[in-house]
Design a protein around this motif. Structure first.
Motif, short mmCIF file in Angstrom:
data_model
loop_
_atom_site.label_atom_id
_atom_site.label_comp_id
_atom_site.label_asym_id
_atom_site.label_seq_id
_atom_site.Cartn_x
_atom_site.Cartn_y
_atom_site.Cartn_z
N MET A 78 0.81 -1.21 0.00
CA MET A 78 0.00 0.00 0.00
C MET A 78 0.85 1.26 0.00
O MET A 78 1.98 1.28 0.49
N VAL A 79 0.28 2.31 -0.57
CA VAL A 79 0.85 3.65 -0.58
C VAL A 79 -0.21 4.60 -0.05
O VAL A 79 -1.40 4.42 -0.31
N PHE A 80 0.23 5.64 0.65
CA PHE A 80 -0.69 6.58 1.27
C PHE A 80 -0.31 8.01 0.90
O PHE A 80 0.84 8.31 0.62
N LEU A 81 -1.30 8.88 0.94
CA LEU A 81 -1.06 10.30 0.78
C LEU A 81 -1.88 11.04 1.82
O LEU A 81 -3.11 11.11 1.73
N GLN A 82 -1.20 11.57 2.82
CA GLN A 82 -1.84 12.39 3.83
C GLN A 82 -1.88 13.83 3.34
O GLN A 82 -0.84 14.41 3.04
N MET A 83 -3.06 14.39 3.23
CA MET A 83 -3.25 15.72 2.69
C MET A 83 -3.84 16.61 3.78
O MET A 83 -4.95 16.36 4.27
N ASN A 84 -3.10 17.64 4.16
CA ASN A 84 -3.55 18.60 5.16
C ASN A 84 -3.65 19.98 4.54
O ASN A 84 -3.10 20.24 3.47
N SER A 85 -4.35 20.86 5.22
CA SER A 85 -4.50 22.25 4.76
C SER A 85 -4.95 22.31 3.31
O SER A 85 -4.40 23.05 2.50
N LEU A 86 -5.96 21.55 2.99
CA LEU A 86 -6.42 21.45 1.61
C LEU A 86 -6.97 22.78 1.11
O LEU A 86 -7.60 23.53 1.84
N LYS A 87 -6.71 23.03 -0.16
CA LYS A 87 -7.15 24.24 -0.84
C LYS A 87 -8.09 23.88 -1.97
O LYS A 87 -8.04 22.77 -2.50
N PRO A 88 -8.94 24.81 -2.38
CA PRO A 88 -9.83 24.53 -3.52
C PRO A 88 -9.08 24.07 -4.76
O PRO A 88 -9.60 23.22 -5.50
#
Length: 115
Positions: A78-88
């Motif tokens: 598995m591979v993951f992508l943690q995305m924080n402070s998302l923008k439009p």
């Protein structure tokens, strides 16, 4: 060849977070560098982040540095992508794949960030 199934996308407000997951099928997964890509409506697919086969080294597009983190678990394929402070402007369909592989694309997972 490797094939992938992405999950974890959704609709979030600006400033919110999501964690994307990518399940890979293939006996040689642990020998491949992996990457996340995204494609927004009317735009070309672009590279977001990548990680070496052993997970030791990562790289990011300038527009996600400090906000996104790519990681992998080779024992689970598995591979993951943690995305924080998302923008439009992060709104897109997100895909995972091996950078050296031009086929095997999954359906992607939709990330939508409201305005």
């Amino acid at each position: 060849q490797l094939q992938f199934m992405e999950s974890g996308g959704g609709l979030v407000q600006p400033g919110g977070s999501l964690r994307l997951s990518c399940a890979a099928s293939g006996v040689f997964f642990r020998f491949y560098a992996m990457a996340w890509y995204r494609q927004a409506p009317g735009k070309q697919r672009e590279l977001v982040a990548s990680v070496t086969s052993d997970g030791a080294t990562t790289s990011y597009a300038d527009y996600v540095k400090g906000r996104f983190t790519i990681s992998r678990d080779n024992a689970k394929n598995m591979v993951f992508l943690q995305m924080n402070s998302l923008k439009p402007e992060d709104t897109a369909v997100y895909y995972c794949n091996a950078p050296t592989q031009v086929s095997g694309w999954g359906q992607g997972t939709q990330v939508s960030v409201s305005t």
